[in-house]
Design a protein around this motif. Structure first.
Motif, PDB file in Angstrom:
ATOM      1  N   TRP A  66       0.810  -1.215   0.000  1.00 45.88           N
ATOM      2  CA  TRP A  66       0.000   0.000   0.000  1.00 45.88           C
ATOM      3  C   TRP A  66       0.847   1.270   0.000  1.00 45.88           C
ATOM      4  O   TRP A  66       0.374   2.330  -0.425  1.00 45.88           O
ATOM      5  N   LEU A  67       2.071   1.175   0.484  1.00 45.12           N
ATOM      6  CA  LEU A  67       2.922   2.357   0.561  1.00 45.12           C
ATOM      7  C   LEU A  67       3.732   2.600  -0.711  1.00 45.12           C
ATOM      8  O   LEU A  67       4.311   3.674  -0.873  1.00 45.12           O
ATOM      9  N   PHE A  68       3.775   1.620  -1.597  1.00 43.41           N
ATOM     10  CA  PHE A  68       4.579   1.799  -2.807  1.00 43.41           C
ATOM     11  C   PHE A  68       4.093   2.949  -3.694  1.00 43.41           C
ATOM     12  O   PHE A  68       4.924   3.626  -4.316  1.00 43.41           O
ATOM     13  N   PRO A  69       2.782   3.188  -3.802  1.00 44.90           N
ATOM     14  CA  PRO A  69       2.387   4.390  -4.559  1.00 44.90           C
ATOM     15  C   PRO A  69       2.974   5.671  -3.993  1.00 44.90           C
ATOM     16  O   PRO A  69       3.324   6.590  -4.757  1.00 44.90           O
ATOM     17  N   LEU A  70       3.118   5.753  -2.666  1.00 42.77           N
ATOM     18  CA  LEU A  70       3.729   6.940  -2.068  1.00 42.77           C
ATOM     19  C   LEU A  70       5.219   7.003  -2.405  1.00 42.77           C
ATOM     20  O   LEU A  70       5.737   8.065  -2.770  1.00 42.77           O
ATOM     21  N   TYR A  71       5.898   5.863  -2.274  1.00 42.02           N
ATOM     22  CA  TYR A  71       7.324   5.846  -2.603  1.00 42.02           C
ATOM     23  C   TYR A  71       7.567   6.213  -4.065  1.00 42.02           C
ATOM     24  O   TYR A  71       8.381   7.092  -4.379  1.00 42.02           O
ATOM     25  N   ILE A  72       6.871   5.521  -4.956  1.00 43.50           N
ATOM     26  CA  ILE A  72       7.101   5.731  -6.389  1.00 43.50           C
ATOM     27  C   ILE A  72       6.695   7.132  -6.811  1.00 43.50           C
ATOM     28  O   ILE A  72       7.377   7.784  -7.619  1.00 43.50           O
ATOM     29  N   ALA A  73       5.567   7.629  -6.271  1.00 44.75           N
ATOM     30  CA  ALA A  73       5.131   8.984  -6.616  1.00 44.75           C
ATOM     31  C   ALA A  73       6.164  10.010  -6.163  1.00 44.75           C
ATOM     32  O   ALA A  73       6.507  10.941  -6.905  1.00 44.75           O
ATOM     33  N   ALA A  74       6.684   9.855  -4.929  1.00 43.84           N
ATOM     34  CA  ALA A  74       7.696  10.794  -4.437  1.00 43.84           C
ATOM     35  C   ALA A  74       8.958  10.727  -5.280  1.00 43.84           C
ATOM     36  O   ALA A  74       9.561  11.762  -5.622  1.00 43.84           O
ATOM     37  N   ILE A  75       9.365   9.520  -5.642  1.00 46.54           N
ATOM     38  CA  ILE A  75      10.567   9.357  -6.458  1.00 46.54           C
ATOM     39  C   ILE A  75      10.339   9.934  -7.857  1.00 46.54           C
ATOM     40  O   ILE A  75      11.236  10.571  -8.430  1.00 46.54           O
ATOM     41  N   ALA A  76       9.149   9.722  -8.422  1.00 47.75           N
ATOM     42  CA  ALA A  76       8.851  10.262  -9.748  1.00 47.75           C
ATOM     43  C   ALA A  76       8.886  11.787  -9.741  1.00 47.75           C
ATOM     44  O   ALA A  76       9.454  12.423 -10.644  1.00 47.75           O
ATOM     45  N   VAL A  77       8.290  12.399  -8.728  1.00 49.24           N
ATOM     46  CA  VAL A  77       8.291  13.863  -8.631  1.00 49.24           C
ATOM     47  C   VAL A  77       9.717  14.381  -8.487  1.00 49.24           C
ATOM     48  O   VAL A  77      10.120  15.347  -9.151  1.00 49.24           O
ATOM     49  N   ALA A  78      10.497  13.751  -7.608  1.00 49.42           N
ATOM     50  CA  ALA A  78      11.878  14.181  -7.412  1.00 49.42           C
ATOM     51  C   ALA A  78      12.687  14.032  -8.691  1.00 49.42           C
ATOM     52  O   ALA A  78      13.521  14.898  -9.030  1.00 49.42           O
ATOM     53  N   SER A  79      12.460  12.947  -9.429  1.00 53.10           N
ATOM     54  CA  SER A  79      13.181  12.740 -10.682  1.00 53.10           C
ATOM     55  C   SER A  79      12.815  13.794 -11.720  1.00 53.10           C
ATOM     56  O   SER A  79      13.682  14.292 -12.457  1.00 53.10           O
ATOM     57  N   ILE A  80      11.552  14.150 -11.786  1.00 52.27           N
ATOM     58  CA  ILE A  80      11.120  15.172 -12.740  1.00 52.27           C
ATOM     59  C   ILE A  80      11.759  16.519 -12.418  1.00 52.27           C
ATOM     60  O   ILE A  80      12.235  17.233 -13.308  1.00 52.27           O
ATOM     61  N   ILE A  81      11.793  16.877 -11.130  1.00 55.91           N
ATOM     62  CA  ILE A  81      12.410  18.141 -10.732  1.00 55.91           C
ATOM     63  C   ILE A  81      13.905  18.128 -11.056  1.00 55.91           C
ATOM     64  O   ILE A  81      14.465  19.109 -11.558  1.00 55.91           O
ATOM     65  N   GLY A  82      14.574  17.002 -10.770  1.00 59.69           N
ATOM     66  CA  GLY A  82      15.991  16.901 -11.089  1.00 59.69           C
ATOM     67  C   GLY A  82      16.270  16.994 -12.577  1.00 59.69           C
ATOM     68  O   GLY A  82      17.226  17.651 -13.000  1.00 59.69           O
ATOM     69  N   THR A  83      15.422  16.363 -13.376  1.00 57.46           N
ATOM     70  CA  THR A  83      15.581  16.440 -14.835  1.00 57.46           C
ATOM     71  C   THR A  83      15.405  17.870 -15.329  1.00 57.46           C
ATOM     72  O   THR A  83      16.141  18.332 -16.206  1.00 57.46           O
TER      73      THR A  83
END
Length: 516
Positions: free
Chosen positions: A182-199
């Motif tokens: 159940w927590l993986f959507p939170l992990y992946i969403a946070a990682i996706a947002v951070a990756s987009i900002i870094g890109t």
């Protein structure tokens, strides 16, 4: 790593290759006095350590989009969804009739079986990853709207990038603490947002470095230098990122050989976070501040600047289609060779190594070819689309046949090169579409569109795991549409430079003429 002197050598090559004088541009004293950039942007040639830091950040962050989300997280979710004592029935043959060991077929079944129940609906680990990734892309939209202005104005660029890296890296460290999906959507969403900002931050930095390395030239010579410098930086940055992805792929393979795969994959996730966190050094010492003067545009108007340049709109469409096609081919091929061909673990490692390591060699080697051919970013993107269309068309044509190892390796070589070309030159084109002082506003659109295209490609590529027909057809169509958009959409690299204001109005006639 490339140095400033190496970039200037490449610029000299570009000028030397014009044997008929087409790189020459008679400079009058008046032209020399002209300023290419806005008055509030002072040129500062990138130092050696700044360039090294930019490449290192690509090494530390590129793998998140290419490997961490589409490969590692589905494997981790699979381990959570199927405990070792609750295994599904294991057939002895794949859907293609290939004899397969129980261990190898179990991994495939775990990936595709709908083992996650949510409010009466059931999701497979692959679809659960898609949903989580999509949530991250949607959540990133309002965040990018807030930070786009700060990327271009003030001194908040390092805190923004450091915050994104810390959140993304810390999320990687947390993935194994709680035994639930159940927590993986939170992990992946946070990682996706951070990756987009870094890109976005890295793409903005590319625009600034290219502007500063080419700001002293005008007319056709300016375009020549901008093309040489932008492609050099973007190609080598992408090659460094591919090397980082290859390192994590090899480490993942090594840890999958252990008996406790759940803990082993968590270790991989932890090391992924640590590798990503090393990018803080770049964020702290290599990012450049924005304009010190206040802007007259509202924040929303600043963000929508990209839509004033028709070439930028075509460039964004090309980025979305290329990201979609490449991720669609990658995801569907991985499922096909695991579930239908049942390849052995050593060959899987070889394919990962080929896919992520070959661009480290092929992309830098492509730059001299580009200079000799006098090809701009549009021409190189068309090359990438044609290669991607060839590989997806080849897979679609022989979808009913049992592929041999040589065929799989050929697809990996071609598709990995196409992926690197499309990413590197799509980024270079978008940054050439950004006016001085608005690099961040264009960069956030590039990062968002790229992530959205990859998420959509992953969704299509994993929707029908028992068949590659739909995935390869979609990738082929996306590649052909990308070619259509770039050719018939009148997207021009030289026109983008002119529209962005990098060349004075009096020189537009030179740029719009035959620059070759």
């Amino acid at each position: 790593m490339a140095e400033t002197s190496s970039i200037h050598e490449e610029i000299a090559k570009c000028e030397a290759m014009a044997d008929d004088g087409r790189c020459e541009d008679a400079e009058t004293p008046e032209k020399k006095k002209q300023k290419i950039v806005a008055d509030d942007h002072k040129e500062q040639t990138p130092e050696k350590m700044e360039l090294v830091g930019w490449y290192v950040f690509g090494f530390c962050s590129y793998f998140v989009h290419e490997f961490l989300v589409p490969v590692l997280f589905p494997l981790m979710i699979t381990q959570r969804a199927w405990p070792a004592f609750d295994l599904p029935p294991r057939p002895a043959h794949t859907p293609s009739g290939v004899a397969c060991s129980q261990k190898e077929m179990t991994l495939y079944q775990r990936l595709v079986d709908r083992s996650i129940a949510v409010n009466g609906s059931r999701f497979s680990p692959l679809s659960w990853t898609t949903v989580s990734w999509a949530v991250g892309v949607v959540v990133a939209i309002p965040i990018l709207m807030l930070i786009a202005h700060h990327l271009d104005h003030g001194n908040r660029q390092p805190p923004i990038l450091i915050g994104a890296i810390v959140i993304g890296g810390f999320s990687c460290l947390l993935t194994g603490f709680f035994n639930t999906n159940w927590l993986f959507p939170l992990y992946i969403a946070a990682i996706a947002v951070a990756s987009i900002i870094g890109t976005a931050a890295q793409a903005r930095h590319l625009g600034l470095m290219v502007r500063d390395l080419t700001g002293g030239t005008t007319g056709k010579r300016h375009f020549r230098r901008r093309r040489a410098v932008g492609s050099w930086l973007s190609l080598h940055g992408t090659a460094a990122g591919s090397l980082g992805a290859a390192v994590m792929a090899a480490f993942t393979y090594h840890m999958l050989r252990r008996s406790d795969q759940l803990t082993s994959l968590w270790v991989v996730s932890i090391f992924s976070g640590l590798q990503w966190l090393t990018g803080i050094i770049y964020a702290a010492f290599s990012t450049r501040p924005g304009c010190s003067t206040p802007t007259s545009l509202a924040r929303l108007a600043h963000l929508l600047t990209v839509f004033k340049n028709p070439h930028a709109i075509g460039g964004l469409a090309g980025v979305f289609l290329s990201s979609f096609a490449c991720m669609c081919v990658f995801a569907s091929c991985m499922l096909y060779i695991i579930g239908d061909l049942c390849i052995g673990p050593p060959l899987l490692l070889s394919l990962w190594a080929i896919y992520f390591t070959f661009p480290v060699v092929s992309l830098p080697a492509l730059h001299p070819v580009q200079l000799v051919a006098r090809a701009d970013a549009i021409s190189m993107q068309l090359l990438g689309f044609f290669i991607s269309a060839f590989t997806s068309g080849l897979g679609f044509a022989f979808r009913e046949d049992r592929w041999k190892r040589t065929h799989i390796i050929l697809v990996c070589l071609l598709q990995s090169t196409a992926n690197g070309i499309l990413y590197a030159f799509g980024r270079a084109l978008l940054m050439d579409c950004s006016p001085a002082g608005k690099e961040g506003a264009v960069a956030v659109w590039f990062a968002l569109v790229r992530a959205a295209g990859a998420c959509a490609g992953f969704a299509v590529g994993t929707t029908s795991p028992g068949s590659i027909t739909a995935a390869f057809a979609a990738a082929l169509l996306a590649s052909l549409v990308g070619v259509f958009v770039l050719i018939f959409g009148n997207v021009s690299h030289a026109g983008a430079v002119v529209a962005a204001g990098h060349v004075k109005e009096a020189e537009n006639g030179e740029m719009e003429g035959n620059i070759d």
